[in-house]
Design a protein around this motif. Structure first.
Motif, PDB file in Angstrom:
ATOM      1  N   ALA A   1       0.967  -0.708   0.076  1.00  0.00           N
ATOM      2  CA  ALA A   1      -0.014   0.265   0.339  1.00  0.00           C
ATOM      3  C   ALA A   1       0.689   1.098  -0.106  1.00  0.00           C
ATOM      4  N   ALA A   2       1.571   0.960   0.668  1.00  0.00           N
ATOM      5  CA  ALA A   2       2.456   2.417   0.957  1.00  0.00           C
ATOM      6  C   ALA A   2       3.103   2.598  -0.559  1.00  0.00           C
ATOM      7  N   GLN A   3       4.405   1.294  -0.986  1.00  0.00           N
ATOM      8  CA  GLN A   3       4.882   1.398  -1.938  1.00  0.00           C
ATOM      9  C   GLN A   3       3.677   2.399  -3.423  1.00  0.00           C
ATOM     10  N   ILE A   4       2.802   1.684  -3.282  1.00  0.00           N
ATOM     11  CA  ILE A   4       1.551   2.153  -4.388  1.00  0.00           C
ATOM     12  C   ILE A   4       1.321   3.635  -4.073  1.00  0.00           C
ATOM     13  N   GLN A   5       1.082   3.976  -3.017  1.00  0.00           N
ATOM     14  CA  GLN A   5       0.758   6.074  -2.931  1.00  0.00           C
ATOM     15  C   GLN A   5       1.574   6.180  -3.445  1.00  0.00           C
ATOM     16  N   ALA A   6       3.103   6.003  -2.935  1.00  0.00           N
ATOM     17  CA  ALA A   6       4.288   6.738  -3.054  1.00  0.00           C
ATOM     18  C   ALA A   6       4.899   6.655  -5.040  1.00  0.00           C
ATOM     19  N   ASN A   7       4.385   5.768  -5.439  1.00  0.00           N
ATOM     20  CA  ASN A   7       5.041   6.260  -6.761  1.00  0.00           C
ATOM     21  C   ASN A   7       3.688   6.042  -7.410  1.00  0.00           C
TER      22      ASN A   7
ATOM     23  N   ILE B   1      -8.432  10.870  -6.018  1.00  0.00           N
ATOM     24  CA  ILE B   1      -8.466  11.379  -4.903  1.00  0.00           C
ATOM     25  C   ILE B   1      -7.804  11.327  -4.234  1.00  0.00           C
ATOM     26  N   GLY B   2      -6.662  10.328  -3.367  1.00  0.00           N
ATOM     27  CA  GLY B   2      -5.586  10.451  -2.286  1.00  0.00           C
ATOM     28  C   GLY B   2      -4.327  11.623  -2.523  1.00  0.00           C
ATOM     29  N   GLY B   3      -3.840  11.318  -4.016  1.00  0.00           N
ATOM     30  CA  GLY B   3      -2.891  11.328  -5.000  1.00  0.00           C
ATOM     31  C   GLY B   3      -1.289  10.669  -4.309  1.00  0.00           C
ATOM     32  N   VAL B   4      -0.788  11.583  -4.526  1.00  0.00           N
ATOM     33  CA  VAL B   4       1.102  11.018  -3.830  1.00  0.00           C
ATOM     34  C   VAL B   4       1.029  11.492  -2.358  1.00  0.00           C
ATOM     35  N   ILE B   5       1.318   9.601  -2.183  1.00  0.00           N
ATOM     36  CA  ILE B   5       1.653   9.691  -0.292  1.00  0.00           C
ATOM     37  C   ILE B   5       3.089   9.444  -0.345  1.00  0.00           C
ATOM     38  N   PRO B   6       3.836  10.564   0.175  1.00  0.00           N
ATOM     39  CA  PRO B   6       5.354   9.933   0.114  1.00  0.00           C
ATOM     40  C   PRO B   6       5.783   9.249   0.822  1.00  0.00           C
TER      41      PRO B   6
ATOM     42  N   GLU C   1       7.350   9.666   3.484  1.00  0.00           N
ATOM     43  CA  GLU C   1       7.800  10.733   4.560  1.00  0.00           C
ATOM     44  C   GLU C   1       6.436  10.846   5.378  1.00  0.00           C
ATOM     45  N   GLN C   2       5.745  10.255   4.388  1.00  0.00           N
ATOM     46  CA  GLN C   2       4.334  10.567   5.411  1.00  0.00           C
ATOM     47  C   GLN C   2       3.009   9.031   5.942  1.00  0.00           C
ATOM     48  N   THR C   3       4.093   7.695   5.723  1.00  0.00           N
ATOM     49  CA  THR C   3       3.565   6.318   5.739  1.00  0.00           C
ATOM     50  C   THR C   3       4.550   5.167   6.894  1.00  0.00           C
ATOM     51  N   ILE C   4       5.178   4.946   6.354  1.00  0.00           N
ATOM     52  CA  ILE C   4       6.118   4.108   7.042  1.00  0.00           C
ATOM     53  C   ILE C   4       7.539   4.819   7.526  1.00  0.00           C
ATOM     54  N   PHE C   5       8.031   6.469   7.368  1.00  0.00           N
ATOM     55  CA  PHE C   5       9.189   6.925   8.071  1.00  0.00           C
ATOM     56  C   PHE C   5       8.711   8.018   8.949  1.00  0.00           C
ATOM     57  N   THR C   6       7.194   7.227   9.397  1.00  0.00           N
ATOM     58  CA  THR C   6       6.632   8.569  10.664  1.00  0.00           C
ATOM     59  C   THR C   6       7.512   8.054  11.701  1.00  0.00           C
TER      60      THR C   6
ATOM     61  N   PRO D   1      -4.002  16.522  -0.253  1.00  0.00           N
ATOM     62  CA  PRO D   1      -3.606  15.634  -0.652  1.00  0.00           C
ATOM     63  C   PRO D   1      -2.048  15.818  -1.959  1.00  0.00           C
ATOM     64  N   ILE D   2      -1.392  15.123  -2.460  1.00  0.00           N
ATOM     65  CA  ILE D   2      -0.853  15.660  -3.390  1.00  0.00           C
ATOM     66  C   ILE D   2      -0.919  15.447  -4.358  1.00  0.00           C
TER      67      ILE D   2
END
Length: 484
Positions: free
Chosen positions: A177-183, A194-199, A201-206, A480-481
């Motif tokens: 999920a994190a990989q999909i949203q970051a790419n 809907i959600g754009g790109v989620i890097p 830094e906002q998911t697994i690296f928080t 969203p980005i």
């Protein structure tokens, strides 16, 4: 000697399963009898989604068009996830990894310590690559089972080897999920809009995600240690009638033909690794390290190059890939169906412009608040994971309405992804789908290990939900980005 099942222990030293284990075994027996192949669940998701779209007023033609448009929308991501599994297997079965496994197998002084070590490796490696975690831990359990002096409970060791896919993998680098949203290139338009790109830094690296992973890692190891039978109570591989042979020592024969020489000459491997290394150096030199590693193409090339280098000769590398490919069958056949589901949910709309995604998002908004949304969504995702055992494919299905609800509630989008990740992993502790590659290596069946993994799940579930609520309170909403 014939294989001894859990229900019919061999010998007076065999331990009688506890009440919790018996409940878990009963559940698994029911699941093995009534749960069809995961492909059937994916196909059923298409049928249910199509019927739901018709129910909200979408024309049949629009539903059919959405199905066809979405069916091939995940081809790049499908290939990326297949290569992720191949890369993990190739690295885990390399000669260097095999020697490392033999060395680690010498560490424990008793069976319970062995189970704890297997659990620690499974959980830690899964944060890097779930494929490596699954293969390495299963091979480590086999290696430790060959030590007759340990009296290691082979069922508990098998359960420990799959802990990574049921606790921490989705919070690590190989999180689908994190990989999909970051790419942006892997995102279907229906989700990107809907959600754009989620890097990362906002998911697994928080820090919140890191803290949750650390807590789950510690809890899992403690449970594995204290739930593993020891001494005479341990059901060893020998007591179960499972023969653990010494690994075959491969000898490199001197090639006698030009084709044989080319297959065994490492020059080609070296050349490919140098090219891959040059590209990787440029990627990390010109991009932020987090941004570079969050690209699945970079991630996969890194592991494939490492696998080539570790196997050294083209023939050995190709043999390892051939053995890894069967594990990708589920990804290859199911992900197109998941892409179709996502398209039907978002693109097939009624005359008023409502889609299935809109209806579910509205439902989430009605029953949840900003604070309770991660928990509500987490419970829903965990239950759904019993029927759709695919982190990436299931996210494609859930993402449209999860992200829409997060936007409507002004809830943090990155934490919505991590709430999905943490909850989605829970069903893997009792669903045989992801266990199968490891169980095949160890010669075990799902019913042998699920008593121990079920115990993990019933303790993990309330801990995960509490952490989703508590840590979610530390986030603020970020819009969203959308890339230019």
């Amino acid at each position: 000697m014939s294989r001894t099942s859990l229900e019919q222990p061999a010998g007076p030293a065999a331990a009688k399963p506890g009440r919790m284990v018996r409940v878990a075994l009963a559940f698994t027996g029911w699941a093995e009898r009534w749960f069809p192949d995961a492909f059937v669940f994916a196909a059923a998701a298409v049928v249910i989604t199509a019927l739901a779209a018709l129910a909200v007023g979408a024309p049949p033609a629009a539903v059919a068009k959405s199905f066809g448009d979405g069916f091939w929308s995940l081809i790049p991501f499908t290939m990326q996830m297949a290569m992720l599994a191949v890369g993990g297997y190739v690295v885990a079965t390399s000669p260097l990894a095999s020697r490392a496994i033999d060395q680690v197998a010498r560490w424990p002084g008793n069976g319970r310590a062995a189970v704890g070590i297997i659990a620690a490796f499974s959980l830690s490696l899964s944060l890097v690559n779930w494929g490596i975690s699954l293969m390495f831990s299963a091979l480590l359990a086999r290696a430790m089972a060959r030590r007759r002096d340990l009296d290691m409970d082979y069922r508990a060791a098998g359960a420990a080897s799959i802990l990574g896919i049921g606790a921490t993998w989705a919070l690590g680098l190989s999180s689908s999920a994190a990989q999909i949203q970051a790419n942006a290139g892997s995102l279907p338009k229906s989700i990107y809009n809907i959600g754009g790109v989620i890097p990362f830094e906002q998911t697994i690296f928080t820090w919140q995600s890191g803290l949750m992973a650390a807590i789950l890692l510690v809890i899992s190891i403690v449970i594995a240690l204290y739930s593993a039978p020891g001494g005479r109570d341990a059901m060893t591989a020998e007591k179960m009638g499972i023969e653990i042979e010494e690994p075959e020592k491969k000898t490199i024969e001197r090639p006698t033909t030009p084709s044989g020489w080319m297959e065994h000459n490492p020059a080609v491997i070296v050349f490919l690794v140098v090219l891959a290394g040059g590209w990787l150096v440029q990627e990390f030199a010109t991009k932020n390290a987090i941004l570079a590693i969050s690209n699945l193409n970079t991630y996969n090339l890194l592991f494939l190059a490492l696998g080539m280098l570790l196997h050294w000769r083209p023939r050995q590398f190709v043999d390892a890939v051939n053995k890894a490919v069967p594990a990708t069958a589920g990804v290859l056949i199911q992900f197109p169906l998941y892409g179709a589901v996502a398209a039907i949910m978002t693109s097939a709309k009624s005359a008023s412009g409502a889609s299935v995604s809109d209806v579910i998002a509205t439902w989430f908004v009605k029953i949840a608040t900003v604070e309770t949304f991660p928990v509500v969504m987490g419970i829903y995702s965990a239950v759904l994971g019993l029927f759709i055992p695919s982190g990436g494919g299931k996210w494609i299905i859930e993402a449209p309405y999860v992200l829409q609800a997060a936007v409507n509630l002004q809830s943090n989008l990155g934490w919505a992804v991590q709430a999905y990740n943490a909850a989605e992993a829970l069903p893997a502790l009792i669903n045989p789908f992801w266990m199968l590659p490891a169980l095949g290596i160890m010669g075990l069946k799902a019913r042998d290990v699920v008593g121990f993994s079920f115990l993990q799940m019933i303790i993990h579930a309330p801990v995960v939900m509490f952490l989703l609520w508590l840590l979610g309170k530390t986030f603020e909403y970020t819009p969203p980005i959308f890339l230019p």
